[in-house]
Design a protein around this motif. Sequence first.
Motif, short mmCIF file in Angstrom:
data_model
loop_
_atom_site.label_atom_id
_atom_site.label_comp_id
_atom_site.label_asym_id
_atom_site.label_seq_id
_atom_site.Cartn_x
_atom_site.Cartn_y
_atom_site.Cartn_z
N MET A 1 1.17 -1.26 -0.05
CA MET A 1 0.15 -0.03 -0.13
C MET A 1 0.81 1.53 0.32
N ARG A 2 1.78 0.96 0.77
CA ARG A 2 2.76 2.87 0.96
C ARG A 2 3.45 2.34 -0.29
N ASP A 3 3.56 1.58 -1.68
CA ASP A 3 4.01 1.85 -2.66
C ASP A 3 3.61 2.83 -3.58
N LEU A 4 1.80 2.07 -3.05
CA LEU A 4 0.85 2.50 -4.12
C LEU A 4 0.97 4.00 -4.10
N THR A 5 0.91 4.69 -2.80
CA THR A 5 0.83 5.92 -2.74
C THR A 5 2.05 6.55 -3.28
N ARG A 6 3.30 5.86 -3.84
CA ARG A 6 4.18 6.88 -4.50
C ARG A 6 3.47 7.36 -5.69
N PHE A 7 2.34 6.68 -6.05
CA PHE A 7 1.34 7.69 -7.82
C PHE A 7 0.76 8.47 -7.50
N VAL A 48 4.68 4.63 -20.78
CA VAL A 48 5.27 4.86 -19.40
C VAL A 48 5.03 5.78 -18.59
N LEU A 49 5.29 6.81 -18.68
CA LEU A 49 4.32 7.69 -18.29
C LEU A 49 3.42 8.11 -18.28
N LEU A 50 2.55 7.96 -18.76
CA LEU A 50 1.04 8.09 -18.77
C LEU A 50 0.33 6.81 -18.23
N LEU A 51 1.25 5.99 -18.08
CA LEU A 51 0.89 5.34 -16.90
C LEU A 51 0.83 5.28 -16.02
N ALA A 54 -2.06 7.63 -15.00
CA ALA A 54 -2.61 6.41 -15.49
C ALA A 54 -3.79 5.79 -13.79
N VAL A 55 -2.57 5.61 -13.46
CA VAL A 55 -2.39 4.32 -12.06
C VAL A 55 -2.68 5.66 -11.26
N LYS A 56 -2.27 6.85 -10.78
CA LYS A 56 -3.03 7.66 -10.06
C LYS A 56 -4.08 8.28 -9.64
N PHE A 57 -4.39 8.49 -11.16
CA PHE A 57 -5.56 8.94 -11.56
C PHE A 57 -7.06 8.12 -10.88
N LEU A 58 -6.70 6.67 -11.44
CA LEU A 58 -7.09 5.50 -10.90
C LEU A 58 -7.37 5.68 -9.25
N HIS A 62 -9.84 11.82 -6.36
CA HIS A 62 -10.03 13.82 -5.71
C HIS A 62 -8.71 13.95 -6.31
N LEU A 63 -7.51 13.33 -6.37
CA LEU A 63 -7.03 14.63 -7.42
C LEU A 63 -6.69 14.51 -8.91
#
Length: 316
Positions: A1-7, A48-51, A54-58, A62-63
């Motif tokens: 979960m901590r790794d996912l917050t990096r996005f 890669v940058l778009l991916l 995309a992960v960040k927005f998914l 709210h961001l």
Amino acid sequence: MRDLTRFAGAPTPMAGLALGIGSLGWSWENMGIFDGKAQALGAAIAGVLLLVLAVKFLLHPHLLKDDLAHPVVGSVVPTFAMATMVVSKAIGGQLGSGLWLFAVALHLVFLATFVWHRARDFKLHHMVPSWFVPPVGIIVADVASPGGALAPLAHGLLWFGIACYALMLPVMLYRLIFAAEVPDAAKPTIAILAAPASLSLAGYLTVVAHPSPLLVDLLLGIAVLMTAIIYLAFAKLLRLPFSPGYAAFTFPLVIGATALFKVVHLFAAWGIDSTSIAQLTFLAELELWVATVIVSYVALRYALFFSTLRRAHLAA
């Protein structure tokens, strides 16, 4: 979960860098020495940058909602869709056409959202050159158009974008001259002034079979003038402290070179004298090299930015 917050730390303007890199690889194909490899490499890096975004927005919708409501960041969100269109061209085939359609629909959603937010709270001093991106940036769909049955849609998007540019340019110039100074945080968006005329020209020459000499000359003159002005502006813009908004420096320069290469091919087909064509070719190649230097510089600054974020994350 901590790794996912990096996005969540991935800046939304990074989509503009993806657009610049993907377009740069494609533009280098005009030199005739890469046989599609430059376009593929640019599209891969952009993908890669778009991916990441995309992960960040998914993961953090709210961001995205907050970004769309912001008068500056909300205007650059559509670069995500524009970069996706560039990637779709590199993919080609039915998959590329499907991705192109998805990107067009996404851009239109971003455009509608941007208009809705700005109409609710319009203030002239909120206007910055990145406001050209939602309505005029859709012309990237023409440059990347798969053609065929989708050609009528591409034509409609072209004339919509050009009409928006014609309507917005006088208002934008009035705002920049007579309204409050653009805040430092938004000053990198000034570079976007170089993009609309070049993009309109490139899109027009891509989808229109018999271009009007008058419109070509008009757009070409504005495009070269705006690019020259931004070259001069870089003396101050590059002295600004780094921010993710530096991504605004990339695509406007790349599309300027791309448009000139398209005009070179058109002038050759029209039988324009070889001296004029040689001069325009030199200018196109010069703009391409300048764009390459600026895109590389911005990519390096982004790499250093992410390296700093990573060290801070590990320290935490």
